[in-house]
Structure formats: C-alpha cells, structure tokens
Design a protein around this motif. Structure first.
Motif, PDB file in Angstrom:
ATOM      1  N   PHE A  80       0.834  -1.203   0.000  1.00  0.00           N
ATOM      2  CA  PHE A  80       0.000   0.000   0.000  1.00  0.00           C
ATOM      3  C   PHE A  80       0.867   1.251   0.000  1.00  0.00           C
ATOM      4  O   PHE A  80       0.617   2.189  -0.764  1.00  0.00           O
ATOM      5  N   ARG A  81       1.886   1.267   0.865  1.00  0.00           N
ATOM      6  CA  ARG A  81       2.773   2.433   0.901  1.00  0.00           C
ATOM      7  C   ARG A  81       3.493   2.621  -0.432  1.00  0.00           C
ATOM      8  O   ARG A  81       3.604   3.738  -0.935  1.00  0.00           O
ATOM      9  N   PHE A  82       3.971   1.531  -0.996  1.00  0.00           N
ATOM     10  CA  PHE A  82       4.667   1.607  -2.274  1.00  0.00           C
ATOM     11  C   PHE A  82       3.745   2.151  -3.360  1.00  0.00           C
ATOM     12  O   PHE A  82       4.101   3.049  -4.123  1.00  0.00           O
ATOM     13  N   SER A  83       2.533   1.613  -3.434  1.00  0.00           N
ATOM     14  CA  SER A  83       1.571   2.036  -4.453  1.00  0.00           C
ATOM     15  C   SER A  83       1.184   3.503  -4.259  1.00  0.00           C
ATOM     16  O   SER A  83       1.095   4.264  -5.230  1.00  0.00           O
ATOM     17  N   LEU A  84       0.955   3.907  -3.020  1.00  0.00           N
ATOM     18  CA  LEU A  84       0.598   5.296  -2.740  1.00  0.00           C
ATOM     19  C   LEU A  84       1.724   6.238  -3.165  1.00  0.00           C
ATOM     20  O   LEU A  84       1.485   7.256  -3.824  1.00  0.00           O
ATOM     21  N   PHE A  85       2.957   5.887  -2.826  1.00  0.00           N
ATOM     22  CA  PHE A  85       4.101   6.713  -3.192  1.00  0.00           C
ATOM     23  C   PHE A  85       4.247   6.781  -4.715  1.00  0.00           C
ATOM     24  O   PHE A  85       4.361   7.859  -5.291  1.00  0.00           O
ATOM     25  N   TYR A  86       4.240   5.638  -5.359  1.00  0.00           N
ATOM     26  CA  TYR A  86       4.438   5.559  -6.807  1.00  0.00           C
ATOM     27  C   TYR A  86       3.363   6.374  -7.541  1.00  0.00           C
ATOM     28  O   TYR A  86       3.668   7.157  -8.436  1.00  0.00           O
ATOM     29  N   ASN A  87       2.114   6.172  -7.158  1.00  0.00           N
ATOM     30  CA  ASN A  87       1.025   6.875  -7.838  1.00  0.00           C
ATOM     31  C   ASN A  87       1.002   8.364  -7.514  1.00  0.00           C
ATOM     32  O   ASN A  87       0.655   9.179  -8.373  1.00  0.00           O
ATOM     33  N   SER A  88       1.352   8.729  -6.314  1.00  0.00           N
ATOM     34  CA  SER A  88       1.408  10.157  -5.954  1.00  0.00           C
ATOM     35  C   SER A  88       2.497  10.866  -6.752  1.00  0.00           C
ATOM     36  O   SER A  88       2.270  11.953  -7.292  1.00  0.00           O
ATOM     37  N   VAL A  89       3.664  10.260  -6.823  1.00  0.00           N
ATOM     38  CA  VAL A  89       4.762  10.864  -7.577  1.00  0.00           C
ATOM     39  C   VAL A  89       4.379  10.981  -9.047  1.00  0.00           C
ATOM     40  O   VAL A  89       4.608  12.023  -9.686  1.00  0.00           O
ATOM     41  N   GLY A  90       3.783   9.933  -9.608  1.00  0.00           N
ATOM     42  CA  GLY A  90       3.365   9.965 -11.010  1.00  0.00           C
ATOM     43  C   GLY A  90       2.313  11.025 -11.278  1.00  0.00           C
ATOM     44  O   GLY A  90       2.394  11.763 -12.276  1.00  0.00           O
ATOM     45  N   ALA A  91       1.335  11.135 -10.399  1.00  0.00           N
ATOM     46  CA  ALA A  91       0.276  12.128 -10.586  1.00  0.00           C
ATOM     47  C   ALA A  91       0.822  13.548 -10.453  1.00  0.00           C
ATOM     48  O   ALA A  91       0.492  14.429 -11.259  1.00  0.00           O
ATOM     49  N   ILE A  92       1.655  13.774  -9.462  1.00  0.00           N
ATOM     50  CA  ILE A  92       2.233  15.106  -9.267  1.00  0.00           C
ATOM     51  C   ILE A  92       3.132  15.472 -10.444  1.00  0.00           C
ATOM     52  O   ILE A  92       3.082  16.596 -10.954  1.00  0.00           O
ATOM     53  N   ALA A  93       3.937  14.513 -10.901  1.00  0.00           N
ATOM     54  CA  ALA A  93       4.827  14.775 -12.038  1.00  0.00           C
ATOM     55  C   ALA A  93       4.020  15.084 -13.294  1.00  0.00           C
ATOM     56  O   ALA A  93       4.381  15.977 -14.073  1.00  0.00           O
ATOM     57  N   ALA A  94       2.905  14.386 -13.486  1.00  0.00           N
ATOM     58  CA  ALA A  94       2.061  14.641 -14.665  1.00  0.00           C
ATOM     59  C   ALA A  94       1.383  16.006 -14.555  1.00  0.00           C
ATOM     60  O   ALA A  94       1.313  16.755 -15.531  1.00  0.00           O
ATOM     61  N   ALA A 110       2.753  -0.771 -14.749  1.00  0.00           N
ATOM     62  CA  ALA A 110       4.060  -1.095 -14.156  1.00  0.00           C
ATOM     63  C   ALA A 110       3.961  -1.062 -12.636  1.00  0.00           C
ATOM     64  O   ALA A 110       4.566  -1.893 -11.941  1.00  0.00           O
ATOM     65  N   SER A 111       3.196  -0.114 -12.119  1.00  0.00           N
ATOM     66  CA  SER A 111       2.984  -0.035 -10.677  1.00  0.00           C
ATOM     67  C   SER A 111       2.267  -1.285 -10.176  1.00  0.00           C
ATOM     68  O   SER A 111       2.669  -1.886  -9.173  1.00  0.00           O
ATOM     69  N   ALA A 112       1.220  -1.689 -10.884  1.00  0.00           N
ATOM     70  CA  ALA A 112       0.473  -2.882 -10.477  1.00  0.00           C
ATOM     71  C   ALA A 112       1.352  -4.127 -10.549  1.00  0.00           C
ATOM     72  O   ALA A 112       1.308  -4.982  -9.655  1.00  0.00           O
ATOM     73  N   SER A 118       6.048  -7.839  -5.710  1.00  0.00           N
ATOM     74  CA  SER A 118       6.406  -7.632  -4.312  1.00  0.00           C
ATOM     75  C   SER A 118       5.606  -8.580  -3.409  1.00  0.00           C
ATOM     76  O   SER A 118       6.140  -9.113  -2.434  1.00  0.00           O
ATOM     77  N   SER A 119       4.354  -8.799  -3.741  1.00  0.00           N
ATOM     78  CA  SER A 119       3.519  -9.719  -2.961  1.00  0.00           C
ATOM     79  C   SER A 119       4.035 -11.147  -3.069  1.00  0.00           C
ATOM     80  O   SER A 119       4.092 -11.870  -2.078  1.00  0.00           O
ATOM     81  N   ILE A 120       4.395 -11.538  -4.270  1.00  0.00           N
ATOM     82  CA  ILE A 120       4.917 -12.897  -4.458  1.00  0.00           C
ATOM     83  C   ILE A 120       6.201 -13.084  -3.661  1.00  0.00           C
ATOM     84  O   ILE A 120       6.370 -14.071  -2.945  1.00  0.00           O
ATOM     85  N   ALA A 121       7.099 -12.119  -3.756  1.00  0.00           N
ATOM     86  CA  ALA A 121       8.365 -12.217  -3.022  1.00  0.00           C
ATOM     87  C   ALA A 121       8.138 -12.170  -1.517  1.00  0.00           C
ATOM     88  O   ALA A 121       8.772 -12.907  -0.760  1.00  0.00           O
ATOM     89  N   GLY A 122       7.217 -11.315  -1.071  1.00  0.00           N
ATOM     90  CA  GLY A 122       6.972 -11.156   0.357  1.00  0.00           C
ATOM     91  C   GLY A 122       6.280 -12.333   1.007  1.00  0.00           C
ATOM     92  O   GLY A 122       6.352 -12.506   2.219  1.00  0.00           O
ATOM     93  N   THR A 123       5.605 -13.148   0.214  1.00  0.00           N
ATOM     94  CA  THR A 123       4.882 -14.274   0.793  1.00  0.00           C
ATOM     95  C   THR A 123       5.563 -15.621   0.574  1.00  0.00           C
ATOM     96  O   THR A 123       5.044 -16.639   0.996  1.00  0.00           O
ATOM     97  N   ARG A 124       6.701 -15.629  -0.059  1.00  0.00           N
ATOM     98  CA  ARG A 124       7.410 -16.894  -0.323  1.00  0.00           C
ATOM     99  C   ARG A 124       7.679 -17.652   0.971  1.00  0.00           C
ATOM    100  O   ARG A 124       7.417 -18.845   1.081  1.00  0.00           O
ATOM    101  N   ARG A 125       8.195 -16.965   1.971  1.00  0.00           N
ATOM    102  CA  ARG A 125       8.502 -17.607   3.250  1.00  0.00           C
ATOM    103  C   ARG A 125       7.230 -18.105   3.934  1.00  0.00           C
ATOM    104  O   ARG A 125       7.203 -19.194   4.515  1.00  0.00           O
ATOM    105  N   MET A 126       6.157 -17.326   3.818  1.00  0.00           N
ATOM    106  CA  MET A 126       4.896 -17.735   4.433  1.00  0.00           C
ATOM    107  C   MET A 126       4.325 -18.978   3.761  1.00  0.00           C
ATOM    108  O   MET A 126       3.792 -19.862   4.439  1.00  0.00           O
TER     109      MET A 126
END
Length: 137
Positions: A80-94, A110-112, A118-126
């Motif tokens: 969520f933090r990553f998506s919020l940051f990525y989309n905020s930066v993209g929207a502001i830059a546009a 690309a964001s999605a 990231s989800s796949i990598a983060g849940t591998r151990r789980m």
C-alpha cells in the motif's frame, strides 16, 4: 460448561476474535468468529464451519498462524505504501508537466506489476511455512 449457542453468542457479541475448536459443540462459535480454526483430531463437521484447518497437533501451529497473519499484514502495508508513493509521484509529475499524462497512464500497469511481484516475493517464506505446518486455508 457453556452450551454451543452460548459460545456462539459470546464470540458474536465480543470483540473480533479467533475461535479454536475441535468438536460439534464449537460449530456455532467457529462460524461466528472473525477467524474459525478447526484443529487436528477434531470432528469432521467442525471443518465445515472453520476458515482454517490445522492438521499438525499441538499449540505451535497457532503461534505460527499468528506469525503468518502479522507477516501478511506487513506485506499488505508495504504494498500500500509503495503504491501510494508511486502513484502520488506519477500524478504530481504529470500535473506539474514533468511527464506527459499519457506516459503516466502507461506507467500505471508497471505499478500494479511491481506490487504483484512484491507480494509474491513477500509471501514466499509464508507459503513455505504453510506447507511445513500442513495448514489448509
């Protein structure tokens, strides 16, 4: 010394909770709980009311299940933090004219994809832990 209906009412009226049960007298409470967990050696009918079935005997799987839920929330918040940051930066830059809005729109997939990876990598151990514990969701 509580009837199945009373167990269900206590779980339903209480704060969000996890109910762990193994018998027919736990079915109502398992169904009413935020998360119902049927355990190894329990009656088959309790499996139908539970969200999770743990086949490994003992209390260790419950501790592991709590760990898994905390790790899952970490992945969700990180994404969520990553998506919020990525989309905020993209929207502001546009909006500021640094990038073309069409390019910003093209970067959205690309964001999605990044969040997905990231989800796949983060849940591998789980996922590995779930296999080791023989937990069915």
């Amino acid at each position: 010394e509580v009837s199945p209906e009373e167990k269900g009412q206590k779980v339903k009226l209480g704060p969000p909770s996890m109910m762990v049960g193994d018998g027919a007298n736990d079915i109502v409470a398992l169904a009413e709980a935020s998360v119902g967990v049927a355990v190894h050696g329990g009656m088959e009918i309790s499996l139908k009311a539970a969200d999770i079935f743990i086949t490994t005997p003992g209390l260790k799987p419950l501790v592991q299940l709590k760990y898994l839920s905390l790790e899952t929330m970490k992945v969700i918040y990180r994404n969520f933090r990553f998506s919020l940051f990525y989309n905020s930066v993209g929207a502001i830059a546009a909006m500021a004219g640094f990038i073309n809005p069409f390019i910003a729109a093209l970067l959205m997939p690309a964001s999605a994809a990044t969040v997905f990876l990231s989800s796949i990598a983060g849940t591998r151990r789980m996922r590995r832990m779930l296999r080791e514990l023989s937990i069915s969701l």
